[in-house]
Design a protein around this motif. Structure first.
Motif, mmCIF file in Angstrom:
data_model
loop_
_atom_site.group_PDB
_atom_site.id
_atom_site.type_symbol
_atom_site.label_atom_id
_atom_site.label_comp_id
_atom_site.label_asym_id
_atom_site.label_seq_id
_atom_site.Cartn_x
_atom_site.Cartn_y
_atom_site.Cartn_z
ATOM 1 N N ILE A 179 -0.481 -81.009 34.210
ATOM 2 C CA ILE A 179 -1.592 -80.292 34.834
ATOM 3 C C ILE A 179 -2.739 -81.263 35.144
ATOM 4 N N ASP A 180 -3.040 -82.170 34.226
ATOM 5 C CA ASP A 180 -4.085 -83.169 34.477
ATOM 6 C C ASP A 180 -3.747 -84.009 35.702
ATOM 7 N N PHE A 181 -2.514 -84.438 35.815
ATOM 8 C CA PHE A 181 -2.092 -85.276 36.938
ATOM 9 C C PHE A 181 -2.163 -84.496 38.245
ATOM 10 N N HIS A 182 -1.666 -83.274 38.234
ATOM 11 C CA HIS A 182 -1.588 -82.477 39.464
ATOM 12 C C HIS A 182 -2.936 -81.882 39.864
ATOM 13 N N GLY A 183 -3.724 -81.486 38.900
ATOM 14 C CA GLY A 183 -5.049 -80.968 39.192
ATOM 15 C C GLY A 183 -5.214 -79.469 39.050
ATOM 16 N N HIS A 184 -4.136 -78.730 38.989
ATOM 17 C CA HIS A 184 -4.206 -77.286 38.763
ATOM 18 C C HIS A 184 -2.832 -76.767 38.338
ATOM 19 N N THR A 185 -2.812 -75.513 37.928
ATOM 20 C CA THR A 185 -1.566 -74.862 37.528
ATOM 21 C C THR A 185 -1.038 -74.050 38.703
ATOM 22 N N CYS A 186 0.268 -74.138 38.952
ATOM 23 C CA CYS A 186 0.888 -73.345 40.007
ATOM 24 C C CYS A 186 2.378 -73.183 39.690
ATOM 25 N N PRO A 187 3.041 -72.214 40.316
ATOM 26 C CA PRO A 187 4.460 -71.999 40.039
ATOM 27 C C PRO A 187 5.341 -73.217 40.345
ATOM 28 N N ASP A 188 5.013 -73.975 41.387
ATOM 29 C CA ASP A 188 5.844 -75.145 41.693
ATOM 30 C C ASP A 188 5.731 -76.226 40.629
ATOM 31 N N ILE A 189 4.557 -76.364 40.026
ATOM 32 C CA ILE A 189 4.422 -77.307 38.906
ATOM 33 C C ILE A 189 5.316 -76.857 37.760
ATOM 34 N N ALA A 190 5.356 -75.555 37.507
ATOM 35 C CA ALA A 190 6.224 -75.019 36.455
ATOM 36 C C ALA A 190 7.690 -75.295 36.787
ATOM 37 N N LEU A 191 8.077 -75.162 38.063
ATOM 38 C CA LEU A 191 9.457 -75.478 38.473
ATOM 39 C C LEU A 191 9.790 -76.929 38.144
ATOM 40 N N GLY A 192 8.915 -77.838 38.562
ATOM 41 C CA GLY A 192 9.151 -79.255 38.309
ATOM 42 C C GLY A 192 9.176 -79.588 36.832
ATOM 43 N N TYR A 193 8.275 -78.972 36.085
ATOM 44 C CA TYR A 193 8.214 -79.174 34.636
ATOM 45 C C TYR A 193 9.531 -78.755 33.984
ATOM 46 N N ARG A 194 10.006 -77.603 34.368
ATOM 47 C CA ARG A 194 11.248 -77.079 33.780
ATOM 48 C C ARG A 194 12.443 -77.951 34.166
ATOM 49 N N ILE A 195 12.536 -78.330 35.431
ATOM 50 C CA ILE A 195 13.631 -79.193 35.885
ATOM 51 C C ILE A 195 13.570 -80.548 35.176
ATOM 52 N N ALA A 196 12.372 -81.123 35.059
ATOM 53 C CA ALA A 196 12.214 -82.426 34.403
ATOM 54 C C ALA A 196 12.675 -82.369 32.951
ATOM 55 N N GLN A 197 12.338 -81.291 32.263
ATOM 56 C CA GLN A 197 12.767 -81.145 30.871
ATOM 57 C C GLN A 197 14.283 -80.964 30.767
ATOM 58 N N LEU A 198 14.855 -80.176 31.654
ATOM 59 C CA LEU A 198 16.306 -79.999 31.643
ATOM 60 C C LEU A 198 17.008 -81.326 31.906
ATOM 61 N N ALA A 199 16.478 -82.108 32.834
ATOM 62 C CA ALA A 199 17.075 -83.417 33.132
ATOM 63 C C ALA A 199 17.002 -84.330 31.913
ATOM 64 N N GLN A 200 15.867 -84.330 31.228
ATOM 65 C CA GLN A 200 15.748 -85.155 30.021
ATOM 66 C C GLN A 200 16.796 -84.748 28.987
ATOM 67 N N ARG A 201 16.965 -83.453 28.815
ATOM 68 C CA ARG A 201 17.943 -82.975 27.837
ATOM 69 C C ARG A 201 19.360 -83.385 28.234
ATOM 70 N N GLU A 202 19.736 -83.190 29.474
ATOM 71 C CA GLU A 202 21.104 -83.470 29.912
ATOM 72 C C GLU A 202 21.399 -84.968 29.991
ATOM 73 N N MET A 203 20.397 -85.756 30.361
ATOM 74 C CA MET A 203 20.613 -87.195 30.495
ATOM 75 C C MET A 203 20.581 -87.905 29.154
ATOM 76 N N GLY A 204 19.872 -87.356 28.209
ATOM 77 C CA GLY A 204 19.804 -87.964 26.887
ATOM 78 C C GLY A 204 18.966 -89.217 26.871
ATOM 79 N N ILE A 205 19.277 -90.074 25.945
ATOM 80 C CA ILE A 205 18.516 -91.309 25.729
ATOM 81 C C ILE A 205 18.859 -92.328 26.806
ATOM 82 N N ARG A 206 17.848 -93.082 27.206
ATOM 83 C CA ARG A 206 18.032 -94.160 28.187
ATOM 84 C C ARG A 206 19.173 -95.066 27.695
ATOM 85 N N PRO A 207 20.181 -95.335 28.525
ATOM 86 C CA PRO A 207 21.348 -96.081 28.070
ATOM 87 C C PRO A 207 21.084 -97.550 27.757
#
Length: 152
Positions: free
Chosen positions: A12-40
């Motif tokens: 939110i600090d980086f983007h400047g406000h809260t919006c549904p698209d930020i929530a979409l990106g946040y959720r996708i980013a977290q899912l990617a972190q979970r699925e990708m795991g630790i940096r190889p």
């Protein structure tokens, strides 16, 4: 005393406000972190290919450290909410596609004739919807063979 910010607060600090698209990106980013795991490997980096340019990309840049400036975020505009994540040095692409039902629902919350307070309530409703929706209803995930490359 210094208090560490949560990932959501950093986005939110980086983007400047809260919006549904930020929530979409946040959720996708977290899912990617979970699925990708630790940096190889210490020298590998996360590359991301996005198929739409939206506010969601700010969350992905903050959480996945895949920035436009480092050429680690590639945008191919097709107006599809599809994102591919890849660690350099690996042979897999992790692909996430936001459900059309989610995008349709968010579109129903947009009304140009709302008062500022009503608009703010609709924004918060959209954020809450995205962040709490069952994962299987939120997006489709595929792990596919392949690699992404920086475009320099």
């Amino acid at each position: 005393m210094c208090v560490e910010k949560t990932p959501w607060e950093l986005v939110i600090d980086f983007h400047g406000h809260t919006c549904p698209d930020i929530a979409l990106g946040y959720r996708i980013a977290q899912l990617a972190q979970r699925e990708m795991g630790i940096r190889p490997a210490p020298d590998s980096e996360c590359l991301v290919k996005a198929y739409t340019q939206s506010c969601a990309l700010d969350a992905i840049q903050v959480l996945n450290k895949a920035t436009i400036g480092r050429h680690a975020l590639i945008i191919e505009e097709t107006h599809r909410y599809m994102y591919q994540f890849h660690f350099t040095g690996t042979q897999d692409i992790h692909q996430f596609t936001v459900s059309p039902v989610v995008l349709d629902h968010l579109e129903t919350l947009r009304h140009p004739d709302l008062s500022p307070r009503e608009r703010q309530n609709k924004v918060l409703e959209g954020v809450q919807y995205v962040l709490t929706l069952e994962e299987s209803a939120f997006c489709h995930y595929d792990k596919i063979p392949g690699q992404l490359s920086k475009i320099v």
